[in-house]
Enzyme design. Sequence first.
Site, short mmCIF file in Angstrom:
data_model
loop_
_atom_site.label_atom_id
_atom_site.label_comp_id
_atom_site.label_asym_id
_atom_site.label_seq_id
_atom_site.Cartn_x
_atom_site.Cartn_y
_atom_site.Cartn_z
N SER A 190 79.36 130.35 54.45
CA SER A 190 79.93 130.69 55.75
C SER A 190 79.45 129.73 56.88
O SER A 190 79.15 128.42 56.54
CB SER A 190 79.63 131.90 56.16
OG SER A 190 80.56 132.14 57.56
N ASP A 347 90.81 133.14 53.51
CA ASP A 347 89.14 132.96 54.16
C ASP A 347 90.25 131.83 54.86
O ASP A 347 90.83 130.73 54.74
CB ASP A 347 88.69 132.62 52.96
CG ASP A 347 87.37 131.89 53.89
OD1 ASP A 347 87.25 131.84 55.24
OD2 ASP A 347 86.07 131.59 53.80
N HIS A 377 87.29 135.81 52.59
CA HIS A 377 85.57 135.19 52.72
C HIS A 377 84.04 135.93 53.02
O HIS A 377 84.56 137.29 53.02
CB HIS A 377 86.22 135.21 54.36
CG HIS A 377 85.04 134.75 55.11
ND1 HIS A 377 83.96 133.30 54.89
CD2 HIS A 377 83.32 134.86 56.10
CE1 HIS A 377 83.33 132.27 55.37
NE2 HIS A 377 82.58 133.67 55.94
#
Length: 407
Positions: A190, A347, A377
């Site tokens: 991320s 995501d 995600h």
Amino acid sequence: MRLRWAGGVLLSVAAAYYIYSPLPSDVNGPWKLMILDALFRSFIHVGDMAHALGICHSVHVLNSVVSWAEVIEARSSPTVHVTDSAFGGVPSRVFQPVGGGAKLRRGVVYFHGGGWALLTGRMRSYDVLCRRMAEELDAVIVSVDYRLAPEAVFPDQFHDALAASRAFLSSEVLQHYRVDPARVGVSGDSAGGNLAAAVAQQMSADDSLSVKFRIQALIYPVLQALDLNTPSYQQNKNVPILHRHLMARFWLLYLGANPSLLPHLLSSPSSLLHPPIPPSIRAYVNWTALIPAKHQKHYRHIAMETGSGEVKEVVPGLLDIRAAPLLAEQSVLSRTPQAYVMTCEFDVLRDDGLMYARRLQDAGIRVTSDHYDDGFHGCMAFAYWPFWFKVGKRSLDNYIHWLDHNL
Ligand SMILES: *[C@@H]1O[C@H](CO)[C@@H](O)[C@H](O)[C@H]1NC(C)=O
């Protein structure tokens, strides 16, 4: 009595309404994900309330919950020696396999996720990840605790990530940890994937460095904020756990921009937050050209020119490749290391990853694009009790497998 009953029913309905969020049918473990999301959302709401009341920044509420529930001490096991240290002045946790004789080991510099504002590399889930990597790869893993927003804003996080990487790749440090200079990688998930990509670009362009990263492994990375209306942003705008407006908030926080710019960032005239964007840079986020047709589905470009009125504030970070590595020129990409890019169907950041994988490939880089049709995600962090998802375990296994074969 009847009143209590009615109250109970009302409360249950309210709770069900709060927890329930319509999820795509193909996502792995939809019920568990819904509960996870409700938990996460409630912490965010409490944070926002505390913020509105002037008690503290919403981010601090979330991070207090994290440190209370998730942060653990450096604990060695018979197989992995764990210590807290610092590289280039940046606090980091080091995971070293025990034993092994004189043979040089592999190494990985890892950046945790959390929107450049949340979490730490000293959390249980990163502890589990780094231990497994250390054991199964027989590698030294460095989990870097770069500074966080709102106290630190771009480029602080990037500078910390770069400083820790440069320090770890120095010959003294590599020798100290008995790490093979030819077999060190950089990785992160991320926002950590963002830092890993940016650091990989910066270090491969730096001719003064004799040791460079051999691989970059990017896990659902965030790579650009010029277009928050890519097909994946449109498709997954309300999918847990990273809702679209939350990602936009993280961007503004990271770039030190005024939170009131949120609607401008979301309505995608991000160009309004910056002087005119040259066509060459627009082409780098042109998903019509960069992502496979099956992911484009019926989505259309939301014109960059549309938007509500004039914006006075300019956010220069939006075009800075240290914040948005997807915007780097081909000549920069072509010097970066072999890459692994993990993406998840559910995501908002899916297309950031797909576009970057494609651009790296076009620049002549060997890329493994690992896509999860049922992934969401953050799923790789949920491979363990109590929030266990099959796709979490599968993605984690594949990530480590890839590292084992390519590092
Ligand atoms: C994006 O790519 C498509 C297809 O290659 C092309 O027709 C379009 O002009 C491009 N748009 C921009 C802004 O580069």
